[in-house]
Design a protein around this motif. Structure first.
Motif, PDB file in Angstrom:
ATOM      1  N   ARG A 132      -1.999   1.132  14.912  1.00 13.55           N
ATOM      2  CA  ARG A 132      -1.212   2.101  14.136  1.00 13.55           C
ATOM      3  C   ARG A 132      -0.729   1.472  12.842  1.00 13.55           C
ATOM      4  NH1 ARG A 132      -0.018   3.140  19.408  1.00 13.55           N
ATOM      5  NH2 ARG A 132       1.817   1.786  19.483  1.00 13.55           N
ATOM      6  N   PHE A 133      -1.128   2.109  11.746  1.00 17.95           N
ATOM      7  CA  PHE A 133      -0.794   1.686  10.386  1.00 17.95           C
ATOM      8  C   PHE A 133      -0.075   2.863   9.737  1.00 17.95           C
ATOM      9  CE2 PHE A 133      -2.035   0.630   5.932  1.00 17.95           C
ATOM     10  CZ  PHE A 133      -1.527  -0.658   5.907  1.00 17.95           C
ATOM     11  N   PRO A 134       0.742   2.630   8.700  1.00 19.60           N
ATOM     12  CA  PRO A 134       1.460   3.752   8.082  1.00 19.60           C
ATOM     13  C   PRO A 134       0.559   4.947   7.777  1.00 19.60           C
ATOM     14  CG  PRO A 134       2.243   1.702   7.173  1.00 19.60           C
ATOM     15  CD  PRO A 134       1.120   1.353   8.082  1.00 19.60           C
ATOM     16  N   ARG A 135       1.013   6.132   8.168  1.00 26.11           N
ATOM     17  CA  ARG A 135       0.205   7.338   7.965  1.00 26.11           C
ATOM     18  C   ARG A 135       0.114   7.735   6.504  1.00 26.11           C
ATOM     19  NH1 ARG A 135       3.463  10.910  12.188  1.00 26.11           N
ATOM     20  NH2 ARG A 135       5.098   9.594  11.274  1.00 26.11           N
ATOM     21  N   ARG A 136       1.113   7.337   5.733  1.00 25.03           N
ATOM     22  CA  ARG A 136       1.129   7.676   4.304  1.00 25.03           C
ATOM     23  C   ARG A 136       1.441   6.427   3.487  1.00 25.03           C
ATOM     24  NH1 ARG A 136       3.558  11.525   7.240  1.00 25.03           N
ATOM     25  NH2 ARG A 136       2.791  13.684   7.073  1.00 25.03           N
ATOM     26  N   LEU A 137       0.767   6.303   2.350  1.00 25.15           N
ATOM     27  CA  LEU A 137       1.041   5.208   1.424  1.00 25.15           C
ATOM     28  C   LEU A 137       1.567   5.786   0.122  1.00 25.15           C
ATOM     29  CD1 LEU A 137      -2.047   2.817   1.839  1.00 25.15           C
ATOM     30  CD2 LEU A 137       0.176   2.706   2.978  1.00 25.15           C
ATOM     31  N   LYS A 138       2.785   5.402  -0.197  1.00 28.71           N
ATOM     32  CA  LYS A 138       3.385   5.781  -1.465  1.00 28.71           C
ATOM     33  C   LYS A 138       3.909   4.505  -2.107  1.00 28.71           C
ATOM     34  CE  LYS A 138       6.375   9.393  -3.391  1.00 28.71           C
ATOM     35  NZ  LYS A 138       7.359  10.462  -3.071  1.00 28.71           N
ATOM     36  N   LEU A 139       2.959   3.694  -2.541  1.00 30.83           N
ATOM     37  CA  LEU A 139       3.239   2.340  -3.012  1.00 30.83           C
ATOM     38  C   LEU A 139       2.836   2.220  -4.478  1.00 30.83           C
ATOM     39  CD1 LEU A 139       1.793   0.477   0.120  1.00 30.83           C
ATOM     40  CD2 LEU A 139       4.193   1.019  -0.321  1.00 30.83           C
ATOM     41  N   ARG A 140       3.715   2.605  -5.348  1.00 34.05           N
ATOM     42  CA  ARG A 140       3.390   2.674  -6.780  1.00 34.05           C
ATOM     43  C   ARG A 140       3.148   1.302  -7.402  1.00 34.05           C
ATOM     44  NH1 ARG A 140       4.463   7.857  -8.256  1.00 34.05           N
ATOM     45  NH2 ARG A 140       5.911   9.020  -6.931  1.00 34.05           N
ATOM     46  N   SER A 141       3.714   0.256  -6.805  1.00 30.83           N
ATOM     47  CA  SER A 141       3.583  -1.087  -7.387  1.00 30.83           C
ATOM     48  C   SER A 141       2.452  -1.896  -6.769  1.00 30.83           C
ATOM     49  CB  SER A 141       4.899  -1.856  -7.219  1.00 30.83           C
ATOM     50  OG  SER A 141       5.982  -1.169  -7.813  1.00 30.83           O
ATOM     51  N   LEU A 142       1.755  -1.347  -5.771  1.00 28.96           N
ATOM     52  CA  LEU A 142       0.776  -2.122  -5.017  1.00 28.96           C
ATOM     53  C   LEU A 142      -0.385  -2.568  -5.905  1.00 28.96           C
ATOM     54  CD1 LEU A 142       0.482  -2.969  -2.016  1.00 28.96           C
ATOM     55  CD2 LEU A 142      -1.210  -1.144  -1.797  1.00 28.96           C
ATOM     56  N   ARG A 143      -0.701  -3.878  -5.789  1.00 28.61           N
ATOM     57  CA  ARG A 143      -1.815  -4.446  -6.544  1.00 28.61           C
ATOM     58  C   ARG A 143      -2.994  -4.797  -5.635  1.00 28.61           C
ATOM     59  NH1 ARG A 143      -0.681  -6.153 -11.799  1.00 28.61           N
ATOM     60  NH2 ARG A 143       1.506  -5.936 -12.395  1.00 28.61           N
ATOM     61  N   TYR A 144      -2.718  -5.213  -4.413  1.00 30.30           N
ATOM     62  CA  TYR A 144      -3.821  -5.543  -3.516  1.00 30.30           C
ATOM     63  C   TYR A 144      -3.484  -5.155  -2.087  1.00 30.30           C
ATOM     64  CZ  TYR A 144      -0.953  -9.819  -3.161  1.00 30.30           C
ATOM     65  OH  TYR A 144       0.081 -10.709  -3.019  1.00 30.30           O
ATOM     66  N   LEU A 145      -4.490  -4.617  -1.414  1.00 28.95           N
ATOM     67  CA  LEU A 145      -4.364  -4.161  -0.034  1.00 28.95           C
ATOM     68  C   LEU A 145      -5.481  -4.804   0.777  1.00 28.95           C
ATOM     69  CD1 LEU A 145      -3.251  -2.259   2.198  1.00 28.95           C
ATOM     70  CD2 LEU A 145      -4.830  -0.516   1.333  1.00 28.95           C
ATOM     71  N   LYS A 146      -5.094  -5.558   1.808  1.00 23.27           N
ATOM     72  CA  LYS A 146      -6.082  -6.240   2.638  1.00 23.27           C
ATOM     73  C   LYS A 146      -5.810  -5.926   4.102  1.00 23.27           C
ATOM     74  CE  LYS A 146      -7.454 -10.446   1.762  1.00 23.27           C
ATOM     75  NZ  LYS A 146      -7.517 -11.930   1.636  1.00 23.27           N
ATOM     76  N   LEU A 147      -6.802  -5.305   4.750  1.00 23.20           N
ATOM     77  CA  LEU A 147      -6.769  -5.059   6.195  1.00 23.20           C
ATOM     78  C   LEU A 147      -8.024  -5.701   6.761  1.00 23.20           C
ATOM     79  CD1 LEU A 147      -5.726  -1.282   6.158  1.00 23.20           C
ATOM     80  CD2 LEU A 147      -4.238  -3.280   6.344  1.00 23.20           C
TER      81      LEU A 147
END
Length: 549
Positions: free
Chosen positions: A264-279
């Motif tokens: 289970r990972f967040p259902r919604r992403l509201k990350l305006r500052s996000l630069r990198y996403l690694k799963l």
């Protein structure tokens, strides 16, 4: 700063300073052995302790030892710190981390952690060894007095534990977590924590948990309003990441890797500052979040090693031209619905049909680095259909199908700025491909990797790659000869090419220490047995570096 190997020498050195004779006085035998154990043969410690305990009673010796264990002797610390002060920033960080956390840990594990922190441990650890600050075998070792010095350096950073760079004592950690003082960075390695609960850490900017095998949940982090980086690594029993993580407005980096039970990972992403996403390598993660805001700063997405199969088409509209790196991996559980756009063998597919001229193209505008594994015809359609792929600098295709590589070849004219090309484990390879690449990319391509392909020889067109510096051909089992090399080649890796028989430039280099390839600095021809025999006995080692050329 190494210790005395001979126990008698250590006893003699200390006794000369404490008693002005080579043996301890009567009545001091028991406390004498305690001092020997504390000093661990370190000459500096033996000298300073012997001088400071001279003419003291047994009870005074006992009291002094108890004090040293709590507060290290200042004379010893000041001398030991000379070696520490001469270290670089990365070396100091590694020394302090070992002193605070990693003494006695497996060397391989510690090296992996330092590499992930970009401390360059292969160089730094050698320096620490040379300065006798640590020992390295199966485990990392450090003298107790050096460990005391390192921890004392950290403790002097602030009277308030929450303002220090590192916490290791149970009391200090509890104080910071309960009193919620000035904690800014929180890292835990192999902790026994079961849940991450934020409390009211408004000043917290970084959280990192690695190898915490008891950690199962990341609970509500909404109060961590200033959190910029969250890293969860190798936490094998982690199952859930709370929805609040997807709403942290200042989060710049979100990384989960090596967490095989995350479902289970967040259902919604509201990350305006996000630069990198690694799963990365979260093998049970099947559902990806819905993106709910413009990701105007997002530069990198890595979903390799997950089982994510669907990506809502609404997400595409929120990805912007800043995206530079996209890493996907094949999945064997895809439905082949022809009414939906699908990246063939890739786990990402768009729910509902997407018009090529709308959001989908724009999300790849300006992309510079693309790594894809597997792939069929839709991969090529993706690349051909997006004219802004002219900005692509690095293209890596792992195990591409014949159909995919044919389509890529037909579209090579779009990649006029390509600097790095990797085509690994290609089942069929035609030299005409390289001819086509040379026509369009000869003035830009700097690195070419054809490892594990079935190429037999390099075509004459290789000489047209005037900017190519690195050529990688390892494990090309059918490669028989290397007759044509780029004129400015610097590195050639062709190890484990078992059929390789001829490489004239290399033969000339070995025999006469000269050849037309003036920039050639490094070659690896290990286990190219047929080539070894042809070059002759003058070759001492098929792997050599600049000083041997």
């Amino acid at each position: 700063m190494g210790g005395l190997d001979n126990g008698n020498e250590a006893r003699k050195l200390f006794s000369l300073h404490a008693f002005e004779k080579e043996e301890p006085l009567d009545g001091y035998a028991e406390v004498f052995e305690k001092v020997m154990q504390y000093a661990q043969g370190l000459p500096l410690a033996l000298t300073v302790l012997g001088s400071s305990l001279k003419d003291q009673t047994v009870l005074q010796w006992e009291g002094a030892l108890d004090q040293y264990k709590q507060i290290p002797d200042e004379k010893i610390q000041s001398v030991l710190q000379v070696s520490y002060d001469g270290l670089t920033v990365n070396e100091k960080n590694m020394f302090l981390d070992i002193a605070c956390f990693f003494k006695g840990e497996l060397s391989a594990d510690v090296m992996k952690i330092f590499e992930s922190c970009n401390f360059y441990p292969k160089v730094g650890i050698s320096r620490l060894i040379d300065k006798c600050l640590i020992t390295v075998g199966f485990h990392i070792g450090m003298h107790d007095l050096l460990q005391d010095m390192g921890r004392e350096i950290v403790q002097k950073e602030s009277k308030e534990p929450g303002a220090r760079s590192r916490l290791w004592s149970y009391e200090d950690i509890c104080h910071v977590l309960v009193e919620n003082t000035e904690l800014v960075i929180f890292k835990m390695y192999e902790g026994r924590i079961k849940e991450i609960i934020s409390g009211q850490f408004k000043n917290l900017t970084k959280m990192k948990f690695s190898n915490c095998k008891f950690l199962t949940e990341i609970l509500d982090l909404s109060s961590c309003s200033n959190l910029e980086e969250l890293v969860i690594a190798w936490c094998e029993n982690l199952v859930e990441v709370h929805d609040s993580v997807g709403l942290l407005d200042k989060l710049v980096g979100l990384q989960l890797y090596g967490c095989p039970n995350v479902k289970r990972f967040p259902r919604r992403l509201k990350l305006r500052s996000l630069r990198y996403l690694k799963l990365l390598d979260c093998s049970k993660l099947e559902d990806f979040s819905q993106i709910k805001c413009k990701m105007e700063l997002l530069r990198s997405i890595d979903l390799c090693g997950t089982q994510i199969k669907e990506w809502a088409s609404s997400n595409i509209g929120y990805l912007t031209p800043t995206l530079r790196s996209l890493s996907l991996e094949p999945s064997i559980h895809l439905s082949q619905n022809q009414k939906e756009f699908c990246l063939s063998d890739y786990p990402i597919r768009l729910i509902a049909k997407v018009e090529w001229n709308s959001h989908f193209k724009r999300c790849f505008t300006g992309i510079e680095h693309l790594l894809l594994t597997g792939g069929g015809i839709n991969l090529a359609h993706l690349l051909i259909g997006i004219p802004h792929m002219r900005d692509l600098k690095s293209l890596s295709l792992q195990n591409p199908t014949n159909l995919a590589i044919d389509e890529i070849y037909s579209s090579i004219g779009y990649f006029t700025g390509l600097e790095k090309l990797q085509l690994r484990a290609r089942p069929i390879f035609n030299n005409s491909y390289l001819d086509g690449f040379s026509f369009y990319c000869s003035s830009t391509l700097q690195e070419l990797d054809l490892s594990r392909s079935v190429i037999v020889e390099l075509p004459p067109s290789m000489k047209s790659f005037v900017k190519l510096r690195i050529l990688t051909l390892f494990s090309c089992n059918k490669l028989q000869e290397i007759l044509h090399l780029p004129p400015n080649i610097q590195e050639l890796d062709a190890h484990d090419c078992f059929s390789l028989e001829r490489c004239p430039e290399v033969s000339t280099k070995f025999t006469f220490y000269t050849c037309d390839l003036r920039e050639l600095r490094w070659i690896d021809l290990n286990r190219c047995k047929k080539l070894d025999a042809n070059i002759g006995s003058q070759v001492p080692d098929p792997s050599f570096v600049e000083e041997h050329i």
